[in-house]
Every structure is written in structure tokens, then in C-alpha cells.
Design a protein around this motif. Structure first.
Motif, mmCIF file in Angstrom:
data_model
loop_
_atom_site.group_PDB
_atom_site.id
_atom_site.type_symbol
_atom_site.label_atom_id
_atom_site.label_comp_id
_atom_site.label_asym_id
_atom_site.label_seq_id
_atom_site.Cartn_x
_atom_site.Cartn_y
_atom_site.Cartn_z
ATOM 1 N N GLU A 1 34.544 71.225 32.931
ATOM 2 C CA GLU A 1 33.584 70.910 33.982
ATOM 3 C C GLU A 1 32.708 72.117 34.293
ATOM 4 O O GLU A 1 31.492 71.994 34.441
ATOM 5 C CB GLU A 1 34.389 70.499 35.217
ATOM 6 C CG GLU A 1 33.591 69.836 36.301
ATOM 7 C CD GLU A 1 34.512 69.480 37.459
ATOM 8 O OE1 GLU A 1 35.451 68.695 37.254
ATOM 9 O OE2 GLU A 1 34.304 70.020 38.546
ATOM 10 N N LEU A 2 33.360 73.284 34.357
ATOM 11 C CA LEU A 2 32.603 74.502 34.647
ATOM 12 C C LEU A 2 31.580 74.783 33.549
ATOM 13 O O LEU A 2 30.458 75.191 33.821
ATOM 14 C CB LEU A 2 33.542 75.701 34.785
ATOM 15 C CG LEU A 2 34.304 75.763 36.105
ATOM 16 C CD1 LEU A 2 35.228 76.962 36.126
ATOM 17 C CD2 LEU A 2 33.327 75.844 37.271
ATOM 18 N N ARG A 3 32.034 74.511 32.300
ATOM 19 C CA ARG A 3 31.138 74.778 31.189
ATOM 20 C C ARG A 3 29.868 73.943 31.314
ATOM 21 O O ARG A 3 28.766 74.445 31.210
ATOM 22 C CB ARG A 3 31.848 74.466 29.869
ATOM 23 C CG ARG A 3 31.240 75.128 28.662
ATOM 24 C CD ARG A 3 31.975 74.684 27.417
ATOM 25 N NE ARG A 3 31.969 73.252 27.262
ATOM 26 C CZ ARG A 3 30.918 72.537 26.897
ATOM 27 N NH1 ARG A 3 29.788 73.137 26.649
ATOM 28 N NH2 ARG A 3 30.995 71.228 26.784
ATOM 29 N N THR A 4 30.069 72.650 31.595
ATOM 30 C CA THR A 4 28.891 71.790 31.680
ATOM 31 C C THR A 4 28.075 72.119 32.921
ATOM 32 O O THR A 4 26.853 72.137 32.869
ATOM 33 C CB THR A 4 29.271 70.305 31.710
ATOM 34 O OG1 THR A 4 30.207 70.101 32.766
ATOM 35 C CG2 THR A 4 29.882 69.862 30.407
ATOM 36 N N SER A 5 28.773 72.421 34.049
ATOM 37 C CA SER A 5 27.983 72.664 35.245
ATOM 38 C C SER A 5 27.278 74.015 35.156
ATOM 39 O O SER A 5 26.189 74.173 35.683
ATOM 40 C CB SER A 5 28.843 72.543 36.513
ATOM 41 O OG SER A 5 29.417 73.768 36.853
#
Lengths: 582, 221
Positions: free
Chosen positions: A379-383
Motif C-alpha cells: 500500500e505504501l509503495r502505491t501511495s
């Protein structure tokens, strides 16, 4: 349960009584050879089926398989009616004497739950019952065969005339139909075997193979009878009878064996999980213990209220009516941590599933935390990618605003000043006018710059904190904004900034889309989190996916480990809520 | 009171602006007693020169946040005879109200842009030096423009709103009359009407009147 138990005991009692009655009938019979052998075979077969059937019935009351097995046992006893010396009872005994074959076939087709899965199976079995009765008519109507060697038998009650020709013709036809019937059942069973998953095969193997052996022998007996090979018929029939009698025992042994194997695997699992909990590979161990290679683990994320697989991807439970897959919840200290998604046949052993699920709790919790971590990283990667994108987008927007706004005005101003300079001496009045216009232009440029700077980061936010900044925001809104609760102390700067921009964007949306007359804003500290809420009395129906503004805000909030949700039922206003851990 | 007698200290971290302001004020007849680049320097120079007015930028080193405002508070507390006119880049009503909340005497808050409008600017300097107050029209507009649930300001006529705005800016009745081209008598009537509509206690003194109006506008939200 006690009601069922009592009923089952009654059935068992009835089986004993019926068995004894049948034995008495055989003993009194004039025409039955070797009564002792016949009685032994009859009682063993009947009671085996009834006993095993009752056991299965008791273990799984919802399944009809046990009941069918009991029915086969009683059906087998019906054949002993032909031991009667009374002509009518003898005739009826002959007529119903083969019904148990059909019940047996029905039991095999219906394994494991006793229900026929296709419509044509139902018609097929119904037809078979009719045929099992009609098939006995030729000998009764046109005289016994020599093979029956029944000198002492009472005469058929429905004999028309001794007619060997007609009798043999019809007999051959019924035998051929019988062989076809057996063939169809065999084909269905073989196909089912081939389609079965390994755990399904393991449970169906004993009953299916012994049943098929029995059917093959029956088919051989019928076929050889039609072809006139009497000795083959007798041999096949005798062996078939032995195999038939052994079916309940094979069933029980298979059941016991799978229990023992499972129990061993489960205790092995408990041991290994106890040795090194949460070292990964939990799925493989559970799959071994339950003998289901297709087994999957999914984890419950309480904060997001969703199921996620080991890779951190969103996942779903098998649907309620799924015919192949089922799931068992795994809990730890009363909290749901995940679920084992497994082959539906494992549902037959709820005790095993329960103990495996209980044993897996701690290890599963560990894996759940790992999965959660992976999901967060994902999630962090995409956000993060979206935040970078949003940053670029924002810079482009600023550049455009500066270029189209202040910069243009300054260029115009420069021109005006140049013009005024040229006219200062010759046309001082025009120069004066030009200078006034320049002043105007300059004021507009300054105002625009001020607004732009405010949009980038309002100074009051860092100088005076969130409450003052929100008050300023509320004061500038074109609808009435109530600040119902504000934090008494300063929050960390990134949180204040996120909260401020959440409110700013939310109010912008309220004004743009909600048709609201007022909005309320609150920011409060609860349980170590800052909770930002913006609610309006507008038309609702806001789409959280609309516009990059909200998306960007959600990213900004999630970058701070927080989460944001929007409730916007049509006609009932919109409520945006962001929770950011402090 | 003649302009030549008004002595001013200017504080701004931009030399360019400081020099510009200094020239503008001197051309308008003020005496620039000193210039300061930060708050500390400002306080020192105010203590040394005892000027009539300190013109102070909000943002100054070292933190570039609100040093000017804090310095203004200290000047008002420690040198009651020195008036303070704060210049701000922002239309930030919170700052203005904070500055004017205790007393509106000898205090002013103007947008920095205003310095270009020489008359307005020097008028504000003179007003605060004379014991009055000055509040930037944009801030006043913002305060008047706030949306309120049940807005008593809706009861005011357009002319009364104008008068209220000018009052909030710190203008005297005479100045309001001049600005609106009406008689002072008419202005007085408007003022009485406004005070009764807003349920405020009438008062004659200009600075008390501004205080009441501001307190009202601030509490209104």
C-alpha cells in the motif's frame, strides 16, 4: 440428538427382530437348502449394513447415506420372504428380492451425502426400482428355470402357463437391461472418481471400489446368465455376495483409517507448531495435516475489515453455496485472525477442523502480522508513487497559476510603466492615468500571490496552529461552517498540515458539489489518534473516487498511517472522517 | 500636532522595503528615527528613541513567523506612548484581532500592499499616533463577510454596513462622514441604529467603539 439416538436404537432393534423373523422363516422353509449357511450369510450381511448405516447416520444426521445403507440391509432381508412356503408370500419375495441392488446402487451414486446430484440420476434410479420388480416377472409368469433348481418351491401365484421359450426370451432381455444398468452406474462412478480432488478420493475410495467390484461381479453374473454360462453365474454371484457383505466393513475400516491418519497428522501438526510457531510454511503443514493440497490460508485485517492472502492481496471467502470449497474460521483469544479455506469434504470432520483451527491460532496470528506488513508495504509503495505523482501535478498547477496570473500581470505592469515613462514629459496627464492603472494591476498581482501562497501553506497554520488556521478557513468559506471541537494543544506539524488540507479540500467539495447550507468541522484527539470530521447537510451521494483531490488526501493521510473514509448516502449529507495516529 | 513632530521607527528584514518606507514617510513629513532588521533590534531602538510610532513587519528573522507581532505586544506593554502599526503579507484576521483584542489604542494592522497607497498609509500612521486604531479594509471585509447561522448583520442596511466597516477600520465619525460624503449628524444616526440592531452598548470614544465592534464581529462565528 437424544431423539435421533432413540430412533436409531429403535431401528437397530427392528433390524434384530426382522433378522430373527427372517431366520425363523428360513428354518421353517421346505425349499431352502443349507438353512444354517443361508441364515449366517443373511444375518451377517443385514446386520453389517444396518449397523454401519446407523453409525454413519448417527455421525452425520444431515446426510442420507447412513439411512440408505440401513435400507440396503433391510432390503436384503426382504429377499428371505421367498423362503415362505406360502405361494403368495413366496411370489412377493421373488418380486422384491432384487430391490436392495437398486438401493445399493443409489447409495453408491449418492455418496457421500446420499443425495442424487442430477435430475436424470433420480429418474434412472426410479426406473431401476420398477425394472427390479418387473425383471422377475418372466419366471413367475412362465415357469421357473432349471437353474433355479427349485423342486420344493411353492408354485408362482401369478403363473400363466409353463412357456420356456417366452420365459427365456424375456429373461435374456432383462439380463441385458440389468447389465446395461450396472454399466451406467459404473461409468458414473468412474467419472466421479476422475473428477474428484485428492482429499475427496481418499474419503470415497473404500466404498467406491468395493461397490464397483460388487457391480462388476453382478454385471458378470447377469451377463453370463443371459449367455447361459451357469457356472460362471453361480461363481460370480457367490463372490459378489461376499464382496457385498464386506462393503459395510470396508466402509467402517476406511472411516477408522482416515480418522487414525488424520489424528496422527493433527497431533504431528500440534507438536511441530508447538516447537517453532510462526516460522512460516504454515499453509503446507496444515495442508499435510488435513490431507488437502488445495488448502489456502487467508487473514483477517481488522482495521480494514477485509480478508487478505499471504501476499497481502485482497481475498474473498468461498460463497455460502460453493460446492467445492468451504472455510473454517481461526481465532486467537476470541479474536478472529484468519480462515482456512479448504475442500468441502473436510466439513465431514468438524472435530478435526476445529482442533486444527485451534492449534493454528498462534502461528496464524504471526503469519497474519507478516501478511499485514506485506500489505502495508504494498500500500505504501502505491501511495508513495501517487504522492510523487500528486507532487508533480501540484507543481505543474502552481507553475501554471504563477504564469497565467502574477507573471502576466507583472509583464503588463512593466509595459504600462514603460509607456508612462515615455509620456511623463509630453503628456503628464496620460502618464498619471497609466501609473494609476499600473497601481491597480500591481494590487491584483499582489492579491493573487497572497492567495497562491496561502494555498501552498497558510502561514497561520505554522504560526498559530490548527485551530486558528481552521477558524480562518471557516471564516473564508461561502457557507456557514461550525467548528464544534478543536484540539487544545498543538499536534505534530505533519498531522496539523494533513488535517488542515483534509478540511480545506472537504470544504471546497462541500461548496462545489454538496448544495449544502452549512457544514460542521471537528478535530479531536481520541485514543492516541487525531480524528478529523467534516459533515454537511447537502445532497450526499459523493463518490470517493471523484477527482484527484480526495484521492490525494487519502494518500496524504495514509502516508501518516491514518485512514480516511467517506459516508455519503444520497439525500443525507456527506460525512468525511480521517483518523491519523499521533 | 504637526507631522514633523511624529517620529517613526521602521522594522522590516528587507532593506529594500525599509528604505522605501523610510523615503515615503520622510517625503510625507515624518521623521524616521531609526530602522531595524529584526525584533530585538526594533525593541532596542524603540527603547532608545522613544518614537511616536513603530511600523513593524510581522515576519522577521530568526524564525520568520510572527516575531513582529510579539514585538508589537511588547512595545505596547513596555512603551505605552509608542503606537504600533503592524504590516502583514497576509489577510489574517486572527493576527489582527489578537493585536487589537486587549486595546485598540495606538494599534493598527494593515496589509503590506497598503504602503503603496500613500494617503491611506500615512493616514493610518497618523491615526495610531493620535491614539486611535487602524484595521485593514480587507480584514474588515472578511470579518463582515463571515457566514453566520442567524446573521444579525443581515438586519443592517447597506449604508449601515458601510458605516460599520469604516468604524471597524478605526475611522472617526468625521472621517466616516467625509468618506461617505454625508454629514456627521447622519453618521451618528447610523451608528446609533447599528448599535441598537446589534444589541451593543453605545459609546462615544472611538477606540472603545472599535473594540466593541471587533469583539462583536469576532464572537459572531
Amino acid at each position: 440428538m437424544t431423539g435421533l439416538r432413540r430412533a436409531l436404537w429403535c431401528v437397530a432393534f427392528a433390524a434384530v427382530v426382522a433378522g430373527l423373523a427372517a431366520s425363523a422363516l428360513i428354518l421353517a422353509s421346505d425349499h431352502f437348502p443349507d438353512p444354517a449357511v443361508t441364515i449366517s450369510i443373511g444375518l451377517v450381511t443385514t446386520w453389517s449394513f444396518v449397523g454401519a448405516g446407523l453409525y454413519a447416520w448417527w455421525r452425520r444426521p444431515s446426510s442420507r447415506f447412513g439411512a440408505l445403507m440401513v435400507a440396503v440391509g433391510f432390503g436384503f432381508l426382504l429377499a428371505t420372504l421367498s423362503a415362505s412356503d406360502n405361494s403368495w408370500i413366496f411370489t412377493i419375495g421373488i418380486l422384491v428380492g432384487s430391490l436392495y441392488f437398486v438401493t445399493f446402487a443409489q447409495m453408491l451414486l449418492g455418496y457421500p451425502d446420499g443425495r442424487l446430484e442430477r435430475r436424470w440420476h433420480v429418474w434412472f434410479i426410479a426406473g431401476a426400482y420398477v425394472f427390479a420388480v418387473l425383471g422377475m416377472l418372466p419366471v413367475l409368469l412362465f415357469g421357473y428355470t432349471d437353474a433355479m433348481s427349485c423342486d420344493q418351491c411353492p408354485p408362482s401365484a401369478i403363473l400363466i402357463e409353463q412357456n420356456a421359450g417366452l420365459r427365456d426370451l424375456f429373461n435374456t432381455i432383462t439380463s441385458v437391461i440389468g447389465v446395461l444398468f450396472v454399466g451406467v452406474v459404473l461409468v458414473v462412478l468412474i467419472r466421479r472418481w476422475r473428477e474428484a480432488t485428492p482429499p475427496q478420493r481418499r474419503t470415497m475410495a473404500p466404498i467406491l471400489w468395493s461397490g464397483m467390484a460388487m457391480l462388476v461381479l453382478l454385471g458378470t453374473a447377469l451377463g453370463s446368465d443371459a449367455a447361459g454360462f451357469t457356472r460362471v453365474t453361480d461363481a460370480a454371484f457367490t463372490v459378489g455376495l461376499v464382496v457385498f457383505a464386506s462393503v459395510p466393513w470396508v466402509f467402517l475400516i476406511g472411516l477408522a483409517r482416515s480418522h487414525v491418519v488424520r489424528a496422527a497428522a493433527v497431533s504431528e501438526l500440534l507438536l511441530r507448531l508447538g516447537e517453532a510457531p510462526g516460522t512460516g510454511g504454515l499453509r503446507g503443514r496444515l495442508a499435510d495435516a488435513l490431507g488437502d493440497r488445495s488448502l489456502q490460508l487467508i487473514f483477517w485485517f481488522d482495521d480494514k475489515r477485509c480478508w487478505v492472502d499471504a501476499e497481502g492481496r485482497k481475498s474473498e471467502l468461498p460463497a455460502e453455496g460453493d460446492s467445492a470449497r468451504a472455510w473454517t474460521a481461526v481465532e486467537l483469544e476470541g479474536r478472529r485472525v484468519g480462515a482456512i479455506v479448504h475442500d468441502i469434504t473436510l466439513n465431514e470432520e468438524p472435530d478435526v477442523l476445529r482442533s486444527v483451527a485451534a492449534a493454528a491460532g498462534l502461528a496464524m496470528e504471526n503469519e497474519r502480522l507478516q501478511a499485514q506488513l506485506r500489505a502495508r508495504v504494498e500500500e505504501l509503495r502505491t501511495s508513495r508513487a501517487r504522492i510523487v505523482e500528486a507532487g508533480t501535478h501540484e507543481r505543474r498547477r502552481l507553475e501554471r497559476n504563477l504564469h497565467d496570473g502574477a507573471q502576466q500581470r507583472l509583464v503588463a505592469l512593466s509595459l504600462t510603466l514603460r509607456l508612462a515613462q515615455g509620456k511623463v514629459h509630453d503628456q503628464p496627464e496620460t502618464a498619471d492615468q497609466l501609473l494609476s492603472a499600473a497601481q491597480e494591476e500591481l494590487n491584483l498581482a499582489l492579491a493573487e500571490l497572497r492567495e497562491l501562497a496561502r494555498g501552498i501553506h497558510p502561514a497561520i497554520l505554522s504560526d498559530r496552529g490548527l485551530p486558528a488556521a481552521l477558524e480562518a478557513l471557516a471564516g473564508r468559506a461561502s457557507i456557514a461552517v461550525d467548528l464544534t471541537e478543536l484540539p487544545g494543544e498543538r499536534l505534530p506539524e505533519p498531522i496539523e498540515a494533513a488535517a488542515y488540507f483534509v478540511v480545506a479540500e472537504a470544504l471546497t467539495n462541500v461548496v462545489k458539489y454538496a448544495h449544502a447550507s452549512q457544514a460542521t468541522v471537528s478535530v479531536k484527539r481520541r485514543n492516541g489518534s487525531a480524528i478529523v470530521e467534516v459533515a454537511d447537510d447537502g445532497i450526499g451521494g459523493a463518490d470517493p473516487g471523484r477527482g484527484s483531490g480526495l484521492r490525494g488526501l487519502a494518500d496524504r493521510v495514509s502516508a501518516l498511517d491514518g485512514r480516511m473514509e467517506i459516508q455519503s448516502p444520497a439525500g443525507a449529507g456527506t460525512r468525511l472522517r480521517a483518523e491519523i495516529p499521533v | 500636532m504637526t507631522d514633523s513632530s511624529l517620529r517613526v521607527v521602521i522594522a522590516d528584514d528587507s532593506v529594500l522595503l525599509r528604505e522605501g518606507l523610510s523615503r515615503l514617510l520622510e517625503e510625507s513629513g515624518f521623521e524616521v528615527a531609526g530602522q531595524a532588521g529584526d525584533a530585538e533590534d526594533l525593541l532596542r531602538k524603540v527603547g532608545a528613541h522613544k518614537p511616536d510610532v513603530a511600523v513593524v513587519d510581522v515576519r522577521m528573522p530568526p524564525t520568520h513567523t510572527d516575531e513582529g507581532l510579539r514585538a508589537a505586544h511588547r512595545i505596547r506593554a513596555e512603551h505605552p506612548d509608542t503606537a504600533v502599526l503592524v504590516l502583514s503579507q497576509y489577510v489574517e484576521e486572527a493576527y489582527a484581532l489578537e493585536l487589537l483584542s486587549e486595546s485598540t489604542e495606538r494599534t493598527g494592522y494593515l496589509l503590506k500592499d497598503r504602503v503603496a497607497d500613500v494617503d491611506t498609509f500615512t493616514d493610518a500612521v497618523r491615526r495610531v499616533a493620535g491614539g486611535g486604531s487602524a484595521l485593514d479594509p480587507e480584514v474588515v471585509a472578511l470579518l463582515l463577510g463571515r457566514r453566520r447561522r442567524e446573521d444579525p448583520l443581515d438586519a443592517l442596511t447597506a449604508r449601515e454596513r458601510e458605516v460599520l466597516g469604516l468604524m471597524a477600520e478605526g475611522r472617526s465619525n468625521a472621517a466616516i462622514a467625509e468618506a461617505l460624503v454625508v454629514t456627521e449628524r447622519a453618521v451618528e444616526k447610523h451608528v446609533t441604529s447599528i448599535f441598537s440592531k446589534l444589541d451593543l452598548t453605545p459609546t462615544v470614544e472611538d477606540h472603545r467603539r472599535v473594540l466593541a465592534v471587533l469583539a462583536y464581529l469576532r464572537a459572531g462565528d
